[in-house]
Design a protein around this motif. Sequence first.
Motif, PDB file in Angstrom:
ATOM      1  N   HIS A   1      -5.481   2.381  -3.122  1.00  0.00           N
ATOM      2  CA  HIS A   1      -4.444   1.058  -3.081  1.00  0.00           C
ATOM      3  C   HIS A   1      -3.431   1.765  -1.707  1.00  0.00           C
ATOM      4  N   ASP A   2      -4.129   2.355  -0.814  1.00  0.00           N
ATOM      5  CA  ASP A   2      -3.204   2.754   0.406  1.00  0.00           C
ATOM      6  C   ASP A   2      -3.263   1.081   1.973  1.00  0.00           C
ATOM      7  N   TRP A   3      -2.772   1.572   2.589  1.00  0.00           N
ATOM      8  CA  TRP A   3      -2.327   0.553   3.223  1.00  0.00           C
ATOM      9  C   TRP A   3      -3.024  -0.174   3.902  1.00  0.00           C
ATOM     10  N   SER A   4      -4.565   0.918   4.330  1.00  0.00           N
ATOM     11  CA  SER A   4      -6.150  -0.805   4.955  1.00  0.00           C
ATOM     12  C   SER A   4      -6.574  -0.978   3.374  1.00  0.00           C
ATOM     13  N   TRP A   5      -6.267  -0.674   2.702  1.00  0.00           N
ATOM     14  CA  TRP A   5      -6.481  -1.815   1.532  1.00  0.00           C
ATOM     15  C   TRP A   5      -5.730  -3.118   1.433  1.00  0.00           C
TER      16      TRP A   5
ATOM     17  N   SER B   1      -6.281  -4.766   4.476  1.00  0.00           N
ATOM     18  CA  SER B   1      -7.359  -5.369   4.558  1.00  0.00           C
ATOM     19  C   SER B   1      -7.294  -6.835   3.827  1.00  0.00           C
ATOM     20  N   ASN B   2      -6.058  -7.003   2.912  1.00  0.00           N
ATOM     21  CA  ASN B   2      -6.492  -8.262   1.852  1.00  0.00           C
ATOM     22  C   ASN B   2      -4.961  -8.756   2.545  1.00  0.00           C
ATOM     23  N   LEU B   3      -4.186  -8.611   3.719  1.00  0.00           N
ATOM     24  CA  LEU B   3      -3.229  -9.533   4.440  1.00  0.00           C
ATOM     25  C   LEU B   3      -4.304 -10.227   5.163  1.00  0.00           C
ATOM     26  N   ARG B   4      -5.131  -9.282   5.967  1.00  0.00           N
ATOM     27  CA  ARG B   4      -6.015 -10.150   7.090  1.00  0.00           C
ATOM     28  C   ARG B   4      -6.849 -10.797   6.228  1.00  0.00           C
TER      29      ARG B   4
ATOM     30  N   GLY C   1       0.959  -1.427  -0.048  1.00  0.00           N
ATOM     31  CA  GLY C   1      -0.210  -0.133  -0.073  1.00  0.00           C
ATOM     32  C   GLY C   1       0.711   1.115  -0.209  1.00  0.00           C
ATOM     33  N   VAL C   2       0.120   2.336   0.201  1.00  0.00           N
ATOM     34  CA  VAL C   2       1.068   3.592   0.557  1.00  0.00           C
ATOM     35  C   VAL C   2       0.267   4.790   1.252  1.00  0.00           C
ATOM     36  N   ASP C   3       0.676   5.538   1.942  1.00  0.00           N
ATOM     37  CA  ASP C   3       0.134   6.196   3.872  1.00  0.00           C
ATOM     38  C   ASP C   3       0.138   7.384   2.244  1.00  0.00           C
ATOM     39  N   THR C   4      -1.419   7.259   2.170  1.00  0.00           N
ATOM     40  CA  THR C   4      -2.223   8.971   0.849  1.00  0.00           C
ATOM     41  C   THR C   4      -2.123  10.277   2.023  1.00  0.00           C
TER      42      THR C   4
END
Length: 385
Positions: free
Chosen positions: A369-373, A376-379, A183-186
């Motif tokens: 496509h931030d770090w929450s995205w 969520s995929n990793l979780r 992700g990216v820190d937006t």
Amino acid sequence: MDIIHVITPGDHFSARTGSAIPTVVHGLASAAAKDEEPVRHAVVVEESTMRPRYESASAIEYHGVPGPSRRDRYLDLARGRLGRPRRAVARYYAPIAEAIRQEAPSIVLTHNAPVVPWLLRDSPHRVVLYAHNELLRTYTRREAARTLAGVAGVVCVSESLAEQTRAALPDRLADLVHVVGNGVDTLQFAPAAGSRREHETSGAPLRIMFVGRMIPEKGADVLIRAAMILGRRDLEFVIVGSQGFDRSAALSPFERELRELAEAGPARVMFEPFVDRPALPALLRSADVLAVPSRWAEPSGLTAGEGLATGLPVIASRVGGIPEVLGPAGGYVEPDDPAALAAALADLADDATLRTRMGAEAREWALAHDWSWAWSNLRGVIQSL
């Protein structure tokens, strides 16, 4: 469910460096903290590493041992070919494994360290290999099967890398491979307030920036050669980075070569040594275009995503996982092709409307496509194990 991250021994879980894996761990842990039921993230770090550390994950400290010598690595390679454990790397990671054994049963995400599942094979922890690079290039399938026999899953940062990883694994393990893009820190990386500089009226040169380590694989020389082809005084090129993470270090032979190349032509090329992560967002906001001219199959370039989040048009090599990072928001050229890169940059330089459109699309893609995205995929992957 607690998560313990294993990073390379001696690596720094600190914003004072630009090291990629700690940046990923920090991004994932920060996003996880926003959940309604936050997951605790911890990271195993050598006790002498840099401070201040990121506060997103708690530190599990250990006392490290010297890393393998070149001779040790060659011997390990030979041992692996003979079906034996790689003793030197196992010794290097042993203090990490011992520190993890003292913790309650957890999900262990071992970043770029295939030896850790083997070291923790008889522990109650569930170990996931988190691949940021092609890790199994020197492994036979037999060795990979033995080393990763107890692994709960394998996470790769791009589909490009996942394809390479699956090909190196026996079928049973290949079925455990998942893709979780970075992700990216937006919030940290965001466009400058107000509109961008109007070069047509201000007369300021358009600023094209490269950010990365000064090693041939990253292709800074490709950008400088493109600058020489263009030879335009209405453009300036800013090359940011050093061979390592020390801006005061002596120049490497490659860095000296870059400066000689820049001095030989008419282009305006400036060099800025390594900057730590707190300084990077403002630096990117001073640019108008980001160039990512990698010549190697980079699995997932963090800087490319940070350029998108800053609202910059990004022109990058169509290689490895870079197209997955940029998606339809990026502009692409073939790697190691200065003429193609020069042509793409000229198109941007001559078309303010194109720059504005690409910058808006870049920001929109980054927000999705931030770090929450990514978390969520990793979780979801972890919950499926």
